[in-house]
Scaffold this active site. Structure first.
Site, mmCIF file in Angstrom:
data_model
loop_
_atom_site.group_PDB
_atom_site.id
_atom_site.type_symbol
_atom_site.label_atom_id
_atom_site.label_comp_id
_atom_site.label_asym_id
_atom_site.label_seq_id
_atom_site.Cartn_x
_atom_site.Cartn_y
_atom_site.Cartn_z
ATOM 1 N N CYS A 171 0.819 -1.211 0.000
ATOM 2 C CA CYS A 171 0.000 0.000 0.000
ATOM 3 C C CYS A 171 0.856 1.266 0.000
ATOM 4 O O CYS A 171 2.030 1.255 0.343
ATOM 5 C CB CYS A 171 -0.958 -0.001 1.185
ATOM 6 S SG CYS A 171 -0.152 0.246 2.754
ATOM 7 N N CYS B 22 0.720 3.812 2.004
ATOM 8 C CA CYS B 22 1.197 4.278 3.311
ATOM 9 C C CYS B 22 2.433 3.506 3.764
ATOM 10 O O CYS B 22 3.225 4.017 4.552
ATOM 11 C CB CYS B 22 0.095 4.279 4.356
ATOM 12 S SG CYS B 22 -0.675 2.712 4.707
#
Length: 136
Positions: free
Chosen positions: A46, A48
């Site tokens: 992802c 993040c």
């Protein structure tokens, strides 16, 4: 499961900075029994993880105090190893990315995805360095 050619460069961001790649249940179990302080990163594809977790974790190691042992599992790739690591992180629910600090096998500090997502690498690094100052 994510394709290997996608995952390997993301794993390398940590393994090239001293983290042990924990890809089996046995490796995770053995790693978590090490004495001293042990940092385990649940890595992820992802944004993040790329924008916050990996750079924040790596930067956190630039301070005076740091964990004795550094390890990482990869969610969606090292599935059984990740599940084993997450079991040691209970009562926190599974989340990726996430970062756990253990002292002599006991969980003492946890960063869940909601502590990472939307936070800068510097903020993540500072959070971890505070934990290192307390436990390492």
């Amino acid at each position: 499961m994510y394709p290997e050619d996608l995952v390997m460069p993301m794993k390398a961001e940590l393994t090239e900075n001293g983290f042990t790649d924990l890809s089996t249940v046995e490796a995770v179990e053995e790693f978590l029994q090490k004495k001293g302080t042990t940092l385990v990163v649940v890595n992820s594809v992802c944004g993040c993880a790329a924008g916050g977790a990996r750079p924040g974790v790596v930067h956190s190691l630039t301070g005076d105090k740091k964990p004795d042992n550094l390890g990482t599992v990869f969610a969606g790739f090292d599935i059984d190893a990740t599940n084993t690591a997450r079991a040691a992180m209970m009562p926190f629910p599974p989340s990726s990315p996430s970062v756990a600090l253990f002292k002599d096998g006991e969980l003492v500090h946890m960063l869940e995805r909601h502590h990472i997502e939307g936070h800068s690498p510097q903020m993540i690094s500072e959070n971890l360095q505070q934990a290192y100052n307390e436990y390492c």
